[in-house]
Design a protein around this motif. Structure first.
Motif, mmCIF file in Angstrom:
data_model
loop_
_atom_site.group_PDB
_atom_site.id
_atom_site.type_symbol
_atom_site.label_atom_id
_atom_site.label_comp_id
_atom_site.label_asym_id
_atom_site.label_seq_id
_atom_site.Cartn_x
_atom_site.Cartn_y
_atom_site.Cartn_z
ATOM 1 N N ALA A 103 0.882 -1.170 0.000
ATOM 2 C CA ALA A 103 0.000 0.000 0.000
ATOM 3 C C ALA A 103 0.917 1.217 0.000
ATOM 4 O O ALA A 103 1.848 1.300 0.803
ATOM 5 N N GLU A 104 0.682 2.145 -0.912
ATOM 6 C CA GLU A 104 1.588 3.273 -1.064
ATOM 7 C C GLU A 104 0.854 4.601 -0.960
ATOM 8 O O GLU A 104 -0.339 4.694 -1.236
ATOM 9 N N MET A 105 1.619 5.638 -0.554
ATOM 10 C CA MET A 105 1.060 6.980 -0.410
ATOM 11 C C MET A 105 2.098 8.003 -0.890
ATOM 12 O O MET A 105 2.847 8.564 -0.110
ATOM 13 N N PRO A 106 2.162 8.225 -2.217
ATOM 14 C CA PRO A 106 3.095 9.237 -2.720
ATOM 15 C C PRO A 106 2.464 10.631 -2.763
ATOM 16 O O PRO A 106 1.259 10.778 -2.988
ATOM 17 N N LEU A 107 3.304 11.630 -2.533
ATOM 18 C CA LEU A 107 2.945 13.022 -2.740
ATOM 19 C C LEU A 107 3.620 13.476 -4.032
ATOM 20 O O LEU A 107 4.839 13.330 -4.182
ATOM 21 N N ILE A 108 2.839 14.035 -4.964
ATOM 22 C CA ILE A 108 3.315 14.264 -6.323
ATOM 23 C C ILE A 108 3.147 15.721 -6.734
ATOM 24 O O ILE A 108 2.067 16.316 -6.562
ATOM 25 N N LEU A 109 4.194 16.301 -7.291
ATOM 26 C CA LEU A 109 4.147 17.610 -7.935
ATOM 27 C C LEU A 109 3.955 17.402 -9.433
ATOM 28 O O LEU A 109 4.620 16.557 -10.040
ATOM 29 N N THR A 110 3.045 18.171 -10.035
ATOM 30 C CA THR A 110 2.738 18.023 -11.456
ATOM 31 C C THR A 110 2.925 19.347 -12.183
ATOM 32 O O THR A 110 2.535 20.404 -11.674
ATOM 33 N N ALA A 111 3.521 19.288 -13.366
ATOM 34 C CA ALA A 111 3.624 20.443 -14.254
ATOM 35 C C ALA A 111 2.995 20.055 -15.588
ATOM 36 O O ALA A 111 3.259 18.972 -16.109
ATOM 37 N N ARG A 112 2.146 20.910 -16.150
ATOM 38 C CA ARG A 112 1.433 20.562 -17.367
ATOM 39 C C ARG A 112 1.397 21.756 -18.323
ATOM 40 O O ARG A 112 1.494 22.917 -17.903
ATOM 41 N N THR A 113 1.236 21.447 -19.595
ATOM 42 C CA THR A 113 1.124 22.495 -20.601
ATOM 43 C C THR A 113 0.127 22.053 -21.657
ATOM 44 O O THR A 113 0.141 20.894 -22.085
ATOM 45 N N PRO A 114 -0.783 22.934 -22.095
ATOM 46 C CA PRO A 114 -1.774 22.566 -23.113
ATOM 47 C C PRO A 114 -1.153 22.530 -24.504
ATOM 48 O O PRO A 114 -0.217 23.270 -24.810
ATOM 49 N N VAL A 115 -1.675 21.662 -25.348
ATOM 50 C CA VAL A 115 -1.270 21.587 -26.755
ATOM 51 C C VAL A 115 -2.536 21.386 -27.594
ATOM 52 O O VAL A 115 -3.592 21.025 -27.071
ATOM 53 N N SER A 116 -2.414 21.632 -28.900
ATOM 54 C CA SER A 116 -3.524 21.420 -29.837
ATOM 55 C C SER A 116 -4.789 22.159 -29.388
ATOM 56 O O SER A 116 -5.845 21.560 -29.173
ATOM 57 N N ASN A 117 -4.645 23.498 -29.242
ATOM 58 C CA ASN A 117 -5.768 24.358 -28.864
ATOM 59 C C ASN A 117 -6.384 23.997 -27.520
ATOM 60 O O ASN A 117 -7.577 24.223 -27.282
ATOM 61 N N GLY A 118 -5.579 23.422 -26.644
ATOM 62 C CA GLY A 118 -6.045 23.126 -25.293
ATOM 63 C C GLY A 118 -6.810 21.835 -25.150
ATOM 64 O O GLY A 118 -7.204 21.469 -24.031
ATOM 65 N N LYS A 119 -7.030 21.112 -26.247
ATOM 66 C CA LYS A 119 -7.768 19.848 -26.146
ATOM 67 C C LYS A 119 -6.906 18.765 -25.488
ATOM 68 O O LYS A 119 -7.400 17.917 -24.755
ATOM 69 N N PHE A 120 -5.628 18.810 -25.779
ATOM 70 C CA PHE A 120 -4.676 17.900 -25.166
ATOM 71 C C PHE A 120 -3.817 18.667 -24.172
ATOM 72 O O PHE A 120 -3.693 19.891 -24.241
ATOM 73 N N GLU A 121 -3.189 17.927 -23.264
ATOM 74 C CA GLU A 121 -2.164 18.497 -22.405
ATOM 75 C C GLU A 121 -1.078 17.462 -22.147
ATOM 76 O O GLU A 121 -1.346 16.266 -22.066
ATOM 77 N N ILE A 122 0.144 17.941 -22.088
ATOM 78 C CA ILE A 122 1.291 17.109 -21.747
ATOM 79 C C ILE A 122 1.678 17.435 -20.310
ATOM 80 O O ILE A 122 1.693 18.606 -19.915
ATOM 81 N N PHE A 123 1.981 16.426 -19.527
ATOM 82 C CA PHE A 123 2.318 16.678 -18.128
ATOM 83 C C PHE A 123 3.499 15.835 -17.689
ATOM 84 O O PHE A 123 3.767 14.751 -18.221
ATOM 85 N N GLY A 124 4.214 16.352 -16.713
ATOM 86 C CA GLY A 124 5.300 15.628 -16.076
ATOM 87 C C GLY A 124 5.082 15.606 -14.575
ATOM 88 O O GLY A 124 4.455 16.512 -14.018
ATOM 89 N N LYS A 125 5.587 14.570 -13.914
ATOM 90 C CA LYS A 125 5.374 14.402 -12.479
ATOM 91 C C LYS A 125 6.686 14.047 -11.784
ATOM 92 O O LYS A 125 7.569 13.411 -12.366
ATOM 93 N N ALA A 126 6.771 14.455 -10.537
ATOM 94 C CA ALA A 126 7.881 14.037 -9.683
ATOM 95 C C ALA A 126 7.409 14.116 -8.241
ATOM 96 O O ALA A 126 6.622 15.001 -7.884
ATOM 97 N N GLY A 127 7.864 13.193 -7.422
ATOM 98 C CA GLY A 127 7.421 13.216 -6.030
ATOM 99 C C GLY A 127 8.137 12.188 -5.181
ATOM 100 O O GLY A 127 9.094 11.532 -5.615
ATOM 101 N N TYR A 128 7.650 12.077 -3.993
ATOM 102 C CA TYR A 128 8.243 11.195 -2.987
ATOM 103 C C TYR A 128 7.125 10.527 -2.211
ATOM 104 O O TYR A 128 6.056 11.130 -1.980
ATOM 105 N N GLY A 129 7.339 9.280 -1.814
ATOM 106 C CA GLY A 129 6.293 8.594 -1.082
ATOM 107 C C GLY A 129 6.815 7.479 -0.205
ATOM 108 O O GLY A 129 7.965 7.040 -0.314
ATOM 109 N N MET A 130 5.932 7.021 0.657
ATOM 110 C CA MET A 130 6.222 5.897 1.539
ATOM 111 C C MET A 130 5.226 4.780 1.247
ATOM 112 O O MET A 130 4.100 5.032 0.809
ATOM 113 N N SER A 131 5.649 3.547 1.480
ATOM 114 C CA SER A 131 4.783 2.398 1.224
ATOM 115 C C SER A 131 5.031 1.316 2.262
ATOM 116 O O SER A 131 6.101 1.256 2.875
ATOM 117 N N TYR A 132 4.028 0.456 2.418
ATOM 118 C CA TYR A 132 4.066 -0.586 3.455
ATOM 119 C C TYR A 132 3.677 -1.916 2.837
ATOM 120 O O TYR A 132 2.626 -2.028 2.177
#
Length: 218
Positions: free
Chosen positions: A101-130
Motif C-alpha cells: 500500500a503506497e502513499m506518494p505526494l506528487i508535484l505536477t507540471a502541465r502544458t496545453p497543446v492542440s488548442n487546449g484539447k490535449f495536455e502534456i504533463f510531467g510528475k515528480a514526487g516522494y512517497g512511503m509504502s508498506y
C-alpha cells in the motif's frame, strides 16, 4: 528515516498550501514490470530479473494555477524480482512477489497543446509504502514439479528477513485528452526505492508502468 520524514512533511505542507485551489479526483490502472537493484552483486548472464507488476491508484490533486499542481496518489502496487543473487542453481528459480500500500505526494507540471484539447504533463514526487503481503515462488526449471508458493509469515520473526516499510522517488510523463466531462490520460511512471527490501543485502525496489486513467474537476 529522519530525512524521509522531513521530505514527507515538507510536501505535506505544500499540499496544504495548494488545497485552496481547484480540486480534481480520479483513478489510474497501470501495468509494467518490477525488479530490484542489487548494487555490485552478480546475477547469471541473460537472467530474467523482473516480474510482471501492476498498480491501481486513486488521484487527488490540487491546482493553484494553470501549470502546477500537487496531490496524493494512494494505491496498491506489486513489486518484487525474478532473480535473487544468493539463490542461484541450475535446476530451480526463485521469485519474490511483494504487495504494497503506497502513499506518494506528487508535484505536477502541465502544458496545453492542440488548442487546449490535449495536455502534456510531467510528475515528480516522494512517497512511503508498506508491504501488506508477499510470497516466495520456487520454480522447478526441469518442469517436473509445479511452482511452490510460500507466503511471507510476518508473525514469525525468524521466518523472513524483509523491511516492510519502503520509501522512494516517483517520476512520470503523460498526455491527457479533455472530454466534455473530465479527462482521460495515458501515463508512464517509474519508482526508485531508497531502502533495501532485504535486511542483509542490497535490494532496492524498481518499477516502471504504463497506465491509463480518468479524472474530473470538482
Amino acid at each position: 528515516m529522519k530525512t524521509s520524514t522531513s521530505i514527507f512533511v515538507l510536501l505535506l505542507c505544500c499540499l496544504s498550501y495548494y488545497s485552496k485551489g481547484q480540486v480534481s479526483v480520479g483513478f489510474r490502472a497501470s501495468y509494467g514490470k518490477a525488479w530490484e537493484d542489487y548494487g555490485d552483486a552478480v546475477v547469471p548472464e541473460n537472467a530474467v530479473t523482473h516480474i510482471p507488476a501492476c498498480q491501481l491508484s486513486g488521484l487527488l490533486n490540487f491546482e493553484a494555477g494553470k501549470v502546477f499542481g500537487i496531490g496524493i496518489e494512494p494505491g496498491f502496487v506489486r513489486r518484487g524480482a525474478a532473480c535473487i543473487p544468493e539463490f542461484v542453481t541450475f535446476t530451480s528459480d526463485r521469485k519474490i512477489m511483494c504487495n504494497y500500500a503506497e502513499m506518494p505526494l506528487i508535484l505536477t507540471a502541465r502544458t496545453p497543446v492542440s488548442n487546449g484539447k490535449f495536455e502534456i504533463f510531467g510528475k515528480a514526487g516522494y512517497g512511503m509504502s508498506y508491504m501488506v503481503s508477499g510470497s516466495e515462488v520456487f520454480i522447478d526449471r526441469t518442469g517436473a514439479n509445479d511452482p511452490n508458493v510460500v507466503p511471507f509469515n510476518f508473525k514469525n520473526p525468524f521466518g523472513i528477513n524483509v523491511h516492510r516499510w519502503d520509501n522512494g522517488i516517483y517520476v512520470g510523463l503523460g498526455i491527457g485528452y479533455h472530454l466534455s466531462f473530465g479527462q482521460v490520460f495515458l501515463e508512464t511512471n517509474g519508482y526508485m526505492g531508497m531502502r533495501n527490501v532485504s535486511e542483509y543485502s542490497t535490494s532496492k525496489s524498481r518499477n516502471i508502468h504504463v497506465g491509463i486513467g480518468y479524472k474530473i474537476s470538482l
